[in-house]
Structures are given as C-alpha cells and as structure tokens.
Design an enzyme around this catalytic site. Structure first.
Site, mmCIF file in Angstrom:
data_model
loop_
_atom_site.group_PDB
_atom_site.id
_atom_site.type_symbol
_atom_site.label_atom_id
_atom_site.label_comp_id
_atom_site.label_asym_id
_atom_site.label_seq_id
_atom_site.Cartn_x
_atom_site.Cartn_y
_atom_site.Cartn_z
ATOM 1 C CD GLN A 81 -26.586 24.181 1.875
ATOM 2 O OE1 GLN A 81 -26.499 24.856 2.880
ATOM 3 N NE2 GLN A 81 -26.029 23.007 1.777
ATOM 4 C CG PHE A 82 -22.600 24.643 -4.288
ATOM 5 C CD1 PHE A 82 -22.469 23.557 -5.130
ATOM 6 C CD2 PHE A 82 -21.787 24.715 -3.162
ATOM 7 C CE1 PHE A 82 -21.549 22.558 -4.870
ATOM 8 C CE2 PHE A 82 -20.868 23.736 -2.891
ATOM 9 C CZ PHE A 82 -20.743 22.637 -3.743
ATOM 10 C CB THR A 83 -25.208 21.107 -1.784
ATOM 11 O OG1 THR A 83 -25.748 21.678 -0.590
ATOM 12 C CG2 THR A 83 -23.682 21.118 -1.729
#
Length: 149
Positions: free
Chosen positions: A78-80
């Site tokens: 989950q890079f966000t």
C-alpha cells in the site's frame, strides 16, 4: 515503513479478478515502504505486528498477540500510506520507496512473518487490488517504523 493493522475474522485480496491471497482469523496488514526504509525497519515492523497484544484473553482483555493465538495474516502492499496531502488536493507520494526497493522490502517482511510460522496470504505487488475483510472489534492500529505517530 508504515502499516495499517486490522484485527480481522477473515480477509481476502483479489487482483485482476482472481483471488490471490486470504487469511482466516488474525490480522490484515496494509504495508507501505518508505524511501528511507531498510532491513532494520522490516525486522522492527514484523516483530511489532506479530507481537501486538490486540486479541482478547480469557478475561476479555487485549493481552494476546497473533503469535499467542496462532492466527493468520494477510499482507497487502500500500504505497499510498505515504501519500502527503498537507497541501493541495492531490496527495504526493515522494516519500514512498521506488517500486523495486519496495518490492524487496515487502517480500522481506512477508518472509520474516512466515519464518515465525504464521500463515501469510499476500496481494500481487504493483497491481490494482480489491481487499475485503471483516474487521473484528473493530480494532485498527496505525504503525510507523520511524515512530512518526
């Protein structure tokens, strides 16, 4: 490294219409890798998450960890989690690690958890995924290996 840790009854992730990972009773972890993360962050986060005492004991107190209760874990990249929305309306993601580095540290995290005997389901790195879960409690914990929060 950042994580959203949810105590779940069950969870699953699909990518491109196919289920690629699932977990029974245990934890669902959304995991983001930062540009300045190292293997030390992986070790810290894996140990912290596996040992979080967020499962109830016989007295109804949150005194048991995932290791204590023998549960499963679903880990989804989950890079966000590194989205910076302090200015403007569109988040910037410059704090997120480059994809190759993030994939390596994500895989290291999964390997560290599996090495402790936990059944781990995963998503597919760098794909659009759909995560479904039954959050139990609800219990949701935010963690940052740099202890920003």
């Amino acid at each position: 490294m950042r994580a959203v840790v949810q105590r779940t009854l069950r969870s699953a992730v699909t990518s491109e219409g196919h289920e690629c990972g699932r977990a029974g009773h245990g934890l669902t972890v959304l995991l983001g890798v930062g540009s300045d993360d190292t293997k030390d962050d992986v070790v810290y986060m894996a140990e912290k998450i596996m040992n979080l005492r967020i499962f109830e004991d016989d007295a109804g107190k949150m005194n048991r960890s995932l290791l204590d209760m023998g549960g499963d874990m679903l880990v989804v990249s989950q890079f966000t989690l590194y989205g910076d929305a302090r200015r403007g309306r569109r988040p910037g993601f410059t704090g997120a690690a480059p994809p190759e580095m993030a994939a390596r540290l994500y895989d290291d995290f999964v390997a560290a958890v599996r090495a402790r005997g936990i059944c781990v389901g995963t998503g597919v790195f760098r794909t659009e995924m759909v995560v479904s879960l039954d959050n139990h409690g609800p219990v949701t914990i935010l963690l940052d290996s740099k202890k920003v929060f």
